[in-house]
Design a protein around this motif. Structure first.
Motif, PDB file in Angstrom:
ATOM      1  N   ASN A  11       0.838  -1.197   0.000  1.00 21.18           N
ATOM      2  CA  ASN A  11       0.000   0.000   0.000  1.00 21.18           C
ATOM      3  C   ASN A  11       0.878   1.255   0.000  1.00 21.18           C
ATOM      4  O   ASN A  11       1.695   1.450   0.902  1.00 21.18           O
ATOM      5  N   ASP A  12       0.703   2.092  -1.001  1.00 25.47           N
ATOM      6  CA  ASP A  12       1.592   3.247  -1.122  1.00 25.47           C
ATOM      7  C   ASP A  12       0.864   4.579  -0.962  1.00 25.47           C
ATOM      8  O   ASP A  12       1.362   5.618  -1.384  1.00 25.47           O
ATOM      9  N   THR A  13      -0.321   4.550  -0.316  1.00 18.13           N
ATOM     10  CA  THR A  13      -1.073   5.791  -0.149  1.00 18.13           C
ATOM     11  C   THR A  13      -1.441   6.100   1.295  1.00 18.13           C
ATOM     12  O   THR A  13      -1.764   7.239   1.609  1.00 18.13           O
ATOM     13  N   GLU A  14      -1.388   5.116   2.197  1.00 22.69           N
ATOM     14  CA  GLU A  14      -1.863   5.350   3.557  1.00 22.69           C
ATOM     15  C   GLU A  14      -1.253   4.341   4.515  1.00 22.69           C
ATOM     16  O   GLU A  14      -0.587   3.384   4.109  1.00 22.69           O
ATOM     17  N   VAL A  15      -1.480   4.550   5.811  1.00 21.38           N
ATOM     18  CA  VAL A  15      -1.077   3.580   6.828  1.00 21.38           C
ATOM     19  C   VAL A  15      -1.899   2.315   6.637  1.00 21.38           C
ATOM     20  O   VAL A  15      -3.116   2.374   6.429  1.00 21.38           O
ATOM     21  N   PHE A  16      -1.245   1.156   6.676  1.00 24.49           N
ATOM     22  CA  PHE A  16      -1.993  -0.100   6.582  1.00 24.49           C
ATOM     23  C   PHE A  16      -1.547  -1.057   7.688  1.00 24.49           C
ATOM     24  O   PHE A  16      -0.392  -1.078   8.079  1.00 24.49           O
ATOM     25  N   GLN A  17      -2.493  -1.814   8.182  1.00 28.80           N
ATOM     26  CA  GLN A  17      -2.271  -2.675   9.342  1.00 28.80           C
ATOM     27  C   GLN A  17      -2.124  -4.127   8.917  1.00 28.80           C
ATOM     28  O   GLN A  17      -2.862  -4.613   8.059  1.00 28.80           O
ATOM     29  N   ILE A  18      -1.162  -4.814   9.526  1.00 34.41           N
ATOM     30  CA  ILE A  18      -0.979  -6.249   9.301  1.00 34.41           C
ATOM     31  C   ILE A  18      -0.874  -6.930  10.656  1.00 34.41           C
ATOM     32  O   ILE A  18      -0.081  -6.514  11.506  1.00 34.41           O
ATOM     33  N   SER A  19      -1.658  -7.960  10.854  1.00 35.56           N
ATOM     34  CA  SER A  19      -1.550  -8.762  12.071  1.00 35.56           C
ATOM     35  C   SER A  19      -0.513  -9.860  11.856  1.00 35.56           C
ATOM     36  O   SER A  19      -0.100 -10.131  10.722  1.00 35.56           O
ATOM     37  N   LYS A  20      -0.108 -10.483  12.935  1.00 29.44           N
ATOM     38  CA  LYS A  20       0.867 -11.572  12.843  1.00 29.44           C
ATOM     39  C   LYS A  20       0.334 -12.689  11.967  1.00 29.44           C
ATOM     40  O   LYS A  20       1.058 -13.252  11.126  1.00 29.44           O
ATOM     41  N   GLU A  21      -0.938 -13.022  12.125  1.00 21.81           N
ATOM     42  CA  GLU A  21      -1.543 -14.088  11.323  1.00 21.81           C
ATOM     43  C   GLU A  21      -1.602 -13.701   9.852  1.00 21.81           C
ATOM     44  O   GLU A  21      -1.306 -14.519   8.969  1.00 21.81           O
TER      45      GLU A  21
END
Length: 426
Positions: free
Chosen positions: A47-57
């Motif tokens: 993602n190159d436009t905003e903050v994005f979240q990734i969980s461990k899973e």
């Protein structure tokens, strides 16, 4: 028909039955979970436009679509280190560039990894006037659509947006091209900090070697902690900030992801002093006893060799000075974790239950006092604080009718670090 319903006061005119159903008063005292890291990174994909979240899973299952590489790839070593102990990461790309493209598709994200995408088109074996369209990232098949009449019928996926006006023709493999990474600058870091300000996280990580950028992170951390009451710590490399909100890693900047994850994932009733490094990097630094003592005095977070392992010497932050307001305990990250947790949790209790909802009278303040006492007792039960007495908490009216003043006295618990033992031989 007789009157009925609920009541606020006993002022009904019509005879009837008025019944209120209310829950028994229940004190609030919820300890929020830890483990969230905010991190601005240099990526080939994502993602190159905003903050994005990734969980461990999600990282373990979907790293290919989210970050452009399989879980075990060398390029994702920093993320595997981070997720050794973190549960979630808020990511921000510092280097968005140009999206790769060809006559059939455009990469979903910018970056050089898009140049490894390949479109394969073949005739459908059951219907000669239709097409089978496959998409590969490297040698991995990531999408397959069969029996397609025209490009208009192609469905976009996690990797590409198809050119709906393209003319489908048989091809053994047409690579996308032209994907580039952008340049990482101090301004990109500032954009990240502006974007991340409204999010909740426990650790902010920065692996930049640029001194002005590190200074900006320090200033950002101070402002949010002291002016806005947003409690977190920032992990930097080689930054003697003399501030409890900054953790100053000594050995190598490549250790930043692991340290950030370990700090974020550490419970408030624990310390990571003497914790073994269980990541994938090779640490080669060896320091003398005198150098290690100097590191402690300098507020450096250092790894040292014990046998064949590397361990954290002491779980400290960069604070070196002592004042009447902030004594020796403020150098310990365990103390800061406890205080930050209290700050965040009490704010959550007040904002979710009391702010604009409960009257600022004796009953309302007693209710808030009860919730605070219940919360502090939870901290006692997990051995985060000790010697707590409910009389140590007071909730008072403030200057304005809407103001509430809360005062409390707590004693944070520290983990054992030094043993002084005397053995008497008879």
């Amino acid at each position: 028909m007789l009157g009925g319903g609920t009541f606020t006061s006993q002022n009904k005119k019509i005879p009837g039955t008025y019944i209120n159903f209310v829950s028994a008063a229940k004190a609030e005292g919820v300890l929020s979970e830890r483990g969230i890291v905010a991190y601005a990174v240099n990526l080939d994909w994502g993602n190159d436009t905003e903050v994005f979240q990734i969980s461990k899973e999600e990282f373990q299952r979907n790293s290919l679509s989210l970050l452009g590489y399989e879980y075990a790839a060398e390029a994702l070593k920093p993320f595997r280190d981070l997720f050794r102990h973190a549960t979630r990461v808020l990511l921000y790309r510092l280097n968005p560039g140009t999206k790769a493209t060809n006559n059939y598709a455009t990469a979903k994200y910018s970056g050089t990894r898009g140049n490894s995408l390949k479109v394969v088109i073949g005739t459908n074996p059951d219907e000669e006037d239709r097409w089978d369209v496959s998409l590969y990232l490297g040698t991995t098949l990531v999408d397959e659509q069969r029996g397609i009449a025209s490009a208009q019928n192609l469905v976009d996926n996690d990797y590409v947006v198809y050119q709906k006006d393209a003319t489908l023709t048989q091809t053994a493999g047409t690579l996308l091209a032209g994907g580039t990474n952008g340049e990482v600058t101090g301004e990109k870091h500032k954009s990240f900090l502006n974007a991340i300000e409204g999010y909740h996280y426990h650790i902010l990580a920065c692996d930049s070697m640029d001194e002005p950028t590190k200074e900006y992170y320090v200033a950002f951390t101070r402002r949010l902690r002291e002016e806005l009451g947003i409690k977190f710590q920032t992990v930097l490399f080689g930054k003697a900030a003399d501030y409890e909100g900054i953790i100053n890693v000594k050995n190598n900047a490549t250790l930043i992801p692991w340290v950030a994850g370990a700090q974020a994932g550490c419970g408030i009733n624990k310390s990571i002093t003497n914790m073994t490094y269980d990541g994938e990097l090779t640490i080669k630094d060896t320091y003398s006893q005198a150098k290690l003592e100097d590191s402690i005095e300098a507020g450096e977070f250092v790894f040292h060799k014990v046998g064949q392992e590397y361990r954290i010497l002491v779980d400290i932050n960069s604070k070196t000075s002592v004042t009447p307001e902030k004594g020796q305990d403020f150098k310990k990250n365990q103390t800061i974790r406890i205080l930050d947790q209290i700050g965040n949790d009490v704010a959550s209790i007040f904002n979710n239950k009391y702010n604009g909802k409960i009257a600022n009278d004796v009953s309302g303040r007693v209710s808030f006092w009860s919730d605070l006492v219940t919360y502090f007792k939870q901290l006692v039960s997990i051995r985060a604080i000790e010697d707590f007495d409910s009389q140590d908490v007071e909730v008072l009216p403030g200057t304005e009718k809407t103001d509430v003043i809360a005062n409390s006295v707590i004693t944070p618990v520290s983990s054992m670090e030094k043993l002084y033992m005397t053995v008497i031989v008879q």
